[in-house]
Design a protein around this motif. Sequence first.
Motif, PDB file in Angstrom:
ATOM      1  N   ASN A  26       0.833  -1.214   0.000  1.00  0.00           N
ATOM      2  CA  ASN A  26       0.000   0.000   0.000  1.00  0.00           C
ATOM      3  C   ASN A  26       0.863   1.257   0.000  1.00  0.00           C
ATOM      4  O   ASN A  26       0.560   2.219  -0.712  1.00  0.00           O
ATOM      5  N   ARG A  27       1.920   1.255   0.802  1.00  0.00           N
ATOM      6  CA  ARG A  27       2.814   2.415   0.837  1.00  0.00           C
ATOM      7  C   ARG A  27       3.512   2.617  -0.506  1.00  0.00           C
ATOM      8  O   ARG A  27       3.649   3.741  -0.988  1.00  0.00           O
ATOM      9  N   ALA A  29       2.400   1.678  -3.457  1.00  0.00           N
ATOM     10  CA  ALA A  29       1.397   2.170  -4.412  1.00  0.00           C
ATOM     11  C   ALA A  29       1.128   3.659  -4.200  1.00  0.00           C
ATOM     12  O   ALA A  29       1.033   4.419  -5.171  1.00  0.00           O
ATOM     13  N   ASP A  30       1.017   4.085  -2.947  1.00  0.00           N
ATOM     14  CA  ASP A  30       0.788   5.503  -2.654  1.00  0.00           C
ATOM     15  C   ASP A  30       1.966   6.360  -3.099  1.00  0.00           C
ATOM     16  O   ASP A  30       1.794   7.436  -3.678  1.00  0.00           O
ATOM     17  N   THR A  31       3.174   5.879  -2.835  1.00  0.00           N
ATOM     18  CA  THR A  31       4.379   6.614  -3.231  1.00  0.00           C
ATOM     19  C   THR A  31       4.492   6.679  -4.741  1.00  0.00           C
ATOM     20  O   THR A  31       4.826   7.737  -5.301  1.00  0.00           O
ATOM     21  N   ALA A  33       2.059   6.599  -6.909  1.00  0.00           N
ATOM     22  CA  ALA A  33       1.045   7.550  -7.395  1.00  0.00           C
ATOM     23  C   ALA A  33       1.509   8.989  -7.194  1.00  0.00           C
ATOM     24  O   ALA A  33       1.318   9.834  -8.078  1.00  0.00           O
ATOM     25  N   ALA A  34       2.125   9.266  -6.059  1.00  0.00           N
ATOM     26  CA  ALA A  34       2.624  10.621  -5.797  1.00  0.00           C
ATOM     27  C   ALA A  34       3.765  10.978  -6.751  1.00  0.00           C
ATOM     28  O   ALA A  34       3.821  12.097  -7.279  1.00  0.00           O
ATOM     29  N   GLU A 102      10.474   3.195  -0.299  1.00  0.00           N
ATOM     30  CA  GLU A 102       9.817   2.533   0.835  1.00  0.00           C
ATOM     31  C   GLU A 102      10.697   1.477   1.488  1.00  0.00           C
ATOM     32  O   GLU A 102      10.590   1.232   2.688  1.00  0.00           O
TER      33      GLU A 102
END
Length: 109
Positions: A26-27, A29-31, A33-34, A102
């Motif tokens: 999840n981290r 994927a979030d990173t 996307a950012a 990450e």
Amino acid sequence: MGVRPKVTPMLTASDGGTSPAADLANRVADTAAALLASARDAGMTITGDSRIKECDAAVLLGYAPDTLAKKRTQGSGPAAYSRGFGGARISYRIDDLAQWIEAGREVED
């Protein structure tokens, strides 16, 4: 006095929450996307498989291009491709940059 946001404690795998592997995914994927949003906002060229030039990757990571190149040659940087584009010799996938970021996360005990 302002309104305080409600804080929801994170559940652990043993009490029905996410596993460490799922939390990492999840981290990442979030990173990713950012990073992708930042690359688009900066007008960077992004290939169909989400690769960017080494100089652009350095900008996103906050490194000088020479520093990122040195990390690559020493084996301490993110995974890189020797298939460049647009005049660049080396490229990086956004997902690989996010994974590398990450993986370097320090967690307090």
